[in-house]
Structures are given as structure tokens and as C-alpha cells.
Design a protein around this motif. Structure first.
Motif, PDB file in Angstrom:
ATOM      1  N   SER A   6       0.819  -1.210   0.000  1.00 32.59           N
ATOM      2  CA  SER A   6       0.000   0.000   0.000  1.00 32.59           C
ATOM      3  C   SER A   6       0.859   1.269   0.000  1.00 32.59           C
ATOM      4  O   SER A   6       0.427   2.318  -0.474  1.00 32.59           O
ATOM      5  CB  SER A   6      -0.930  -0.007   1.214  1.00 32.59           C
ATOM      6  N   THR A   7       2.092   1.163   0.500  1.00 31.67           N
ATOM      7  CA  THR A   7       2.991   2.336   0.513  1.00 31.67           C
ATOM      8  C   THR A   7       3.188   2.878  -0.898  1.00 31.67           C
ATOM      9  O   THR A   7       3.188   4.086  -1.124  1.00 31.67           O
ATOM     10  CB  THR A   7       4.382   1.941   1.067  1.00 31.67           C
ATOM     11  N   LYS A  10      -0.077   4.547  -2.145  1.00 24.49           N
ATOM     12  CA  LYS A  10      -0.325   5.774  -1.397  1.00 24.49           C
ATOM     13  C   LYS A  10       0.615   6.884  -1.896  1.00 24.49           C
ATOM     14  O   LYS A  10       0.199   8.025  -2.088  1.00 24.49           O
ATOM     15  CB  LYS A  10      -0.118   5.512   0.097  1.00 24.49           C
ATOM     16  N   GLY A  99      -4.456   0.922   0.923  1.00 25.15           N
ATOM     17  CA  GLY A  99      -4.113   1.942   1.910  1.00 25.15           C
ATOM     18  C   GLY A  99      -5.058   3.134   1.903  1.00 25.15           C
ATOM     19  O   GLY A  99      -4.719   4.197   2.432  1.00 25.15           O
TER      20      GLY A  99
END
Ligand SMILES: [Mn+2]
Length: 398
Positions: A6-7, A10, A99
Motif C-alpha cells: 500500500s505504501t 499511497k 491503503g
């Protein structure tokens, strides 16, 4: 796709928010497409939607409020059939993967759009392609059209953000470069094995099967695009994809193949080999194509305009092939295109080439009258001072 957390998604949303302040961005997943009767083609996500969300489900919307920084996935309601046959959509899993802050029902879109309009946010989306895409003659995925209709019922003139997203996608991040390199390495290993066993094959299809197996065996999830295995005169058809002919003895064999890894990251490699003995003519043309590729490599660096690069190379190609009795009037394809989540990846083709983009370098010569087609295609990273050839370990010998 475990390398993309998800980093990553995002970070991509944050970058987009920075270039589109005070906006409400709405992007849609692709829709499933009928293949026949009650069966569908395997689902393929919209690459820009995937880049911003990591979600591989159809018909989901991503809403990004760049003013207050919230991101929301809007999910269509599943009917009983879908719940029973496809399984329940797991909202928590969608949230973890992407995320995002919220997961809501798709019907909330109109309410969200109205509210955004009232607070003077600029409403942004990706303009749909035409229903039938020319000159290719295929029908586009209907998802963007459906979304656009809904947006236009509230905001008649949404802002088109194709270039804003393309400019982000064209500069590759570390995890993307790792994925592309792994697609290239799998393609390299597979081609090496095929070349070693070349004399055992009888038909183009035999080679295609070996390559498909080789890609899967090495951890890819298949081909990034329909492979081209073209023997003899078939190689002079640029998008030959039948791959069903017998291999012609003492002729050239053109392979244009690329593995796909981690969801969608692609390699796009072409090599031309002799099947049996090559002639002097084959070798002279092959050398000319290599010369043309070397010239292309030497021209590439940040700041280059692909249009000027193309024009200069076309002039150079005329010069290189003229002594071989080949007159080139119009070069049939681009020497380069962006590569990434799509084989022909998103990028700003009108702007100077940025450092960190990955492009193909693919000169070729197509002579149907002589039954010859040659293409040499490598994938290069644009670096500070020039290029790094990511596929230099794939041999270039007839
Ligand atoms: Mn290509």
C-alpha cells in the motif's frame, strides 16, 4: 504482486494530489468483458487505476479529495449470484491492499460529486476512449464511459488528467524497475533456452509453447502481449501473431516476446535468428539494423524529444540501407515507446524524455518481396548521462 504494498499506491496518490491541488479525482477500474455466452475474458485492470490503488477487482471507483487528503474506494453492490459464485468482496482486504481511508458504496458517487462541486473543487477524471478505437478496430473497455456519464450529470466539464497521470507513470520507481528487470531476465533466460534447442523445433507454434512454459516456469504470469514468432516472410508482417507456420529452413526467424510479472509489468524484447544457415544478404541487413540500434542508443539521454529522435533516425536509416539496395520511403513504426505497466506505456510523448523512464529501442527492416523481416529490440532505462540497457545480456547473434 507481493512486491507492491500500500505504501507504493499511497505514494502515487500523494504525487498526483500534489500536481492537482483542490481537486476531486475520480478513477475507475475496468469492467469485465464477455468472451462468449456466459464466459468472460480474464480480467485485466485499468493500469492507471491499478497504479493508484493496487486493486484488481472490476467496477470499483477510486475517489481522491486532494484538498483534505482523503482517499475512498467506492464498491458496487454485489448481487446474490456474484456473492455465491465470485465470493464476497472483502472490504478490509481492499483497504489494506490500497491503503485508502474509506470504503463506501458506489451509489455515494453523486453525493460526493455534488458536495465537491459546492466546495469549488475541480472535478478530474480520465476521458474515455472512443467506443470503437481506430485505426486498430477494437472496442474500448466501457468503464470510463460509464463513469464519465455519471460525472457529467453533475459536472458537465470535468478536467482531463491523462497527462498528469502519464507524467507520473513514465518515471519508474525502484520497485517498478525491479519488476521490469525481472520480466526482462525471465524473457532472457527463456530465449536462451529456446535458442539452444532451436533445431528441435518444427513449427512457430512449438516455439511459442516453449516460451509460454518458460515464462510460467520462471515465475512470470504469462505474456505481456501476444507473442510474435515469425519465420521467413512472416517476419515482414509487423504484427504477425498467428504463429502457426512451419519453420522455413535457411531463413530468418523473428521473435518479439515479453514476460509479464507482478501483475502487469512488462518486458518487450525482439531478436532475429537464423534458422539453419544465414545468407550473406541476411547478414548484411542484420548488421545494418544493429548499426541503426547503436545510433539510437547514442542519441538517448534526458531531455531528448522522441519526435526529433524519430525523425533523425529515419534519415539515418535511409542512409544505412541505401547501399544495400533498400529504399525506405516511410519508416513503418516508432523506434521507441515507453514500457511499464503497459507494453506501450503511458508517457508524455511531446515532452523531453525524463530521467528514470524506461523505453524500447527497436529498429527493424521489413522486406516482404525478399521474405525477410529483422527487428532488434532492447529495453533501456534513461539515466542521468545516457542510458542503461536493461536487456544487454540477451545475445545479438544470428
Ligand atoms: Mn515494442
Amino acid at each position: 504482486m507481493h512486491h507492491f504494498t500500500s505504501t507504493f499506491f499511497k505514494k502515487n496518490r500523494d504525487k498526483l494530489s500534489k500536481v492537482l491541488p483542490n481537486s476531486l479525482v475520480v478513477l475507475t477500474a475496468h469492467s469485465l468483458i464477455q468472451k462468449s455466452a456466459d464466459t468472460t475474458f480474464p480480467f485485466r485492470q485499468d493500469s492507471s487505476f491499478w497504479y493508484m490503488s493496487g486493486i484488481d477487482e472490476p467496477d470499483i471507483l477510486l475517489v481522491l479529495n486532494t484538498k483534505n487528503g482523503t482517499s475512498t474506494l467506492l464498491v458496487p453492490e454485489q448481487n446474490d449470484y456474484q456473492k455465491e459464485w465470485d465470493g464476497n468482496l472483502d472490504f478490509e482486504a481492499l483497504k489494506t491492499k490500497s491503503g485508502v481511508d474509506l470504503v463506501d458504496a458506489s451509489e455515494s458517487l453523486e453525493y460526493i460529486l455534488k458536495k465537491a462541486k459546492k466546495s469549488n473543487l475541480s472535478i478530474c477524471s480520465l476521458e474515455p476512449l472512443a467506443e470503437k478505437v481506430e485505426p486498430y478496430g477494437f472496442y474500448s473497455n466501457p468503464a470510463r464511459r460509464k463513469l464519465y456519464e455519471r460525472i457529467k450529470s453533475i459536472e458537465p466539464e470535468p478536467k482531463e488528467i491523462r497527462l498528469e497521470i502519464a507524467r507520473l507513470r513514465q518515471v519508474k520507481q525502484l520497485e517498478e524497475l525491479t519488476a521490469i528487470q525481472s520480466a526482462i531476465d525471465i524473457t532472457a533466460e527463456t530465449l536462451k533456452e529456446v535458442k539452444k534447442n532451436l533445431r528441435h523445433y518444427q513449427k512457430e507454434k512449438d516455439i511459442e509453447r516453449s516460451i509460454t512454459a518458460g515464462f510460467y516456469d520462471r515465475g512470470a504470469n504469462g505474456h505481456a502481449y501476444e507473442p510474435i514468432i515469425a519465420s521467413g516472410k512472416n517476419a515482414s508482417i509487423i504484427h504477425y501473431m498467428k504463429n502457426d507456420a512451419k519453420l522455413q529452413e535457411n531463413s530468418l526467424l523473428l521473435l518479439d516476446v515479453g514476460a509479464q510479472v507482478h501483475g502487469y509489468y512488462a518486458a518487450d524484447i525482439s531478436r532475429t535468428w537464423a534458422f539453419g544457415k544465414s545468407t550473406e544478404r541476411h547478414r548484411a541487413l542484420y548488421t545494418a539494423v544493429l548499426t541503426l540500434q547503436e545510433k539510437a542508443f547514442s542519441m538517448l539521454r534526458p531531455g531528448v524529444l522522441l519526435k526529433e529522435y524519430q525523425e533523425e533516425l529515419e534519415v539515418y536509416a535511409k542512409k544505412v540501407f541505401l547501399p544495400l539496395g533498400v529504399k525506405i520511403n516511410r519508416y513503418p513504426h516508432g523506434f521507441s515507446h515507453f514500457l511499464g505497466l503497459d507494453v506501450h506505456d503511458a508517457g508524455d510523448y511531446g515532452a523531453p524524455l525524463p530521467e528514470g523512464s524506461v523505453i524500447t529501442v527497436e529498429p527493424g527492416i521489413y522486406l516482404p518481396d525478399e521474405g525477410i523481416g529483422i527487428r532488434m529490440e532492447d529495453n533501456v532505462l534513461i539515466t542521468k548521462n545516457g542510458i542503461k540497457n536493461l536487456s544487454s545480456h540477451i545475445p545479438k547473434t544470428l
